[in-house]
Design an enzyme around this catalytic site. Structure first.
Site, PDB file in Angstrom:
ATOM      1  N   ARG A 225    -110.071  34.887  32.817  1.00 60.40           N
ATOM      2  CA  ARG A 225    -108.963  35.304  31.958  1.00 60.40           C
ATOM      3  C   ARG A 225    -109.532  36.132  30.818  1.00 60.40           C
ATOM      4  NH1 ARG A 225    -106.401  34.562  35.652  1.00 60.40           N
ATOM      5  NH2 ARG A 225    -104.654  33.140  36.042  1.00 60.40           N
ATOM      6  N   HIS A 273    -108.772  44.041  37.817  1.00 57.73           N
ATOM      7  CA  HIS A 273    -108.179  42.754  38.208  1.00 57.73           C
ATOM      8  C   HIS A 273    -108.072  42.634  39.732  1.00 57.73           C
ATOM      9  CE1 HIS A 273    -105.478  39.311  36.572  1.00 57.73           C
ATOM     10  NE2 HIS A 273    -106.060  38.961  37.707  1.00 57.73           N
TER      11      HIS A 273
END
Length: 310
Positions: A225, A273
């Site tokens: 994250r 990502h």
């Protein structure tokens, strides 16, 4: 009896998930009506992505569980209207994808591949890397993803340390926990992998103080994250040489803004990502199994602990 399942996610996800979900539910022996447009009081289960338009769960009075399509639940776990059981996504596709990304980038940095990929420009610079057994890799977070990555790296011979909030036991991995364990885990990390969930306790965990605990020149990989890292502290550590390189797959704002310093920094690699993604086929089987369990009166799997936030 037919089970009503609401698919609540972005419209383009419906096209990807409709057929795999229907197939998985049928294979699990669940007779289901799967749609995107049920009246709230008709819904038995919600297949959910936190970026959907469903944000108020109060009207879903007969809903038995909310089944998240994402591994991360930080954008929904604090929703006070969500009183139903919440399950996060843990599936083979996510785990395998993460293990491949982490293993690939650990090997890339361990072997010093960037120097050869970008070219030595006529210099015969013969630098032989150590063996894996002489390279210390630390993984923060020993959930399903972290454990899979730690096991894979240990299998390749790396000296692997894993850290988690609570005690864990993983074959071939030195497992540490708690605040004292964190300091110890960081102090030996030549390559550091961040695979913690984002909670109040983990936000900005990698701040200036913890970056200073790393061996000088350590490499950081963050496929977990974005907010686990204090961006300004990381940039300062990169500029000083305390951190040798950071390969980052997740960010506080995504897509990463074009003017963000990470793009231009010579010691940062940005990946968009892609470390792990939910695959519709495998994720649908996880969803179907939880619906089957709910209808059979069996416990749901992968339930979120609201107090811990994951």
């Amino acid at each position: 009896m037919t089970v009503n399942i609401l698919f609540a996610a972005k419209p383009d996800s419906w096209a990807a998930y409709e057929t795999p979900l229907k197939t998985a539910l049928r294979d699990a022996g669940v007779f289901a009506d799967l749609r995107t447009d049920f009246a709230p009081d008709e819904v038995d289960y919600i297949v959910y992505a936190p970026n959907s338009t469903v944000q108020d769960f109060t009207p879903y009075t007969r809903c038995k569980a909310v089944l998240n399509l994402w591994a991360g639940v930080e954008n929904v776990v604090g929703n006070t209207t969500l009183t139903q059981p919440l399950a996060r996504m843990v599936d083979h596709g996510l785990t395998q994808g993460m293990m491949e990304w982490v293993t690939g980038h650990v090997l890339r940095h361990h072997l010093g591949m960037d120097a050869h990929i970008h070219g030595l420009k006529g210099r015969w610079d013969k630098h032989v890397p150590p063996l894996a057994e002489d390279r210390a890799v630390t993984i923060l977070g020993l959930g399903a993803l972290g454990s899979a990555c730690a096991t894979a790296l240990a299998g390749l011979g790396f000296d692997v340390t894993g850290w988690s909030r609570s005690p864990r036991d993983l074959a071939g991995v030195r497992c540490l926990h708690g605040d004292a364990g964190l300091a110890q885990a960081l102090s030996s990390a030549q390559i550091l992998v961040l695979l913690l969930p984002l909670t109040g306790a983990t936000e900005n965990l990698l701040d200036a103080a913890n970056l200073a605990r790393l061996p000088r020149g350590a490499v950081i990989l963050n496929p977990g994250r974005g907010a686990l890292i204090d961006d300004d502290a990381l940039l300062a550590a990169l500029d000083s040489g305390q951190v040798g390189h950071a390969t980052l797959d997740v960010f506080r704002v995504e897509p990463l803004p074009a003017d963000h310093p990470f793009w231009a920094h010579p010691s940062v690699t940005v990946t968009p990502h892609i470390a792990s993604e939910t695959r519709p086929a495998s994720a649908s089987r996880v969803i179907a199994e939880n619906v089957r369990r709910g209808e059979a009166g069996a416990p749901f799997v992968h339930l979120v602990d609201r107090k811990l936030g994951y």
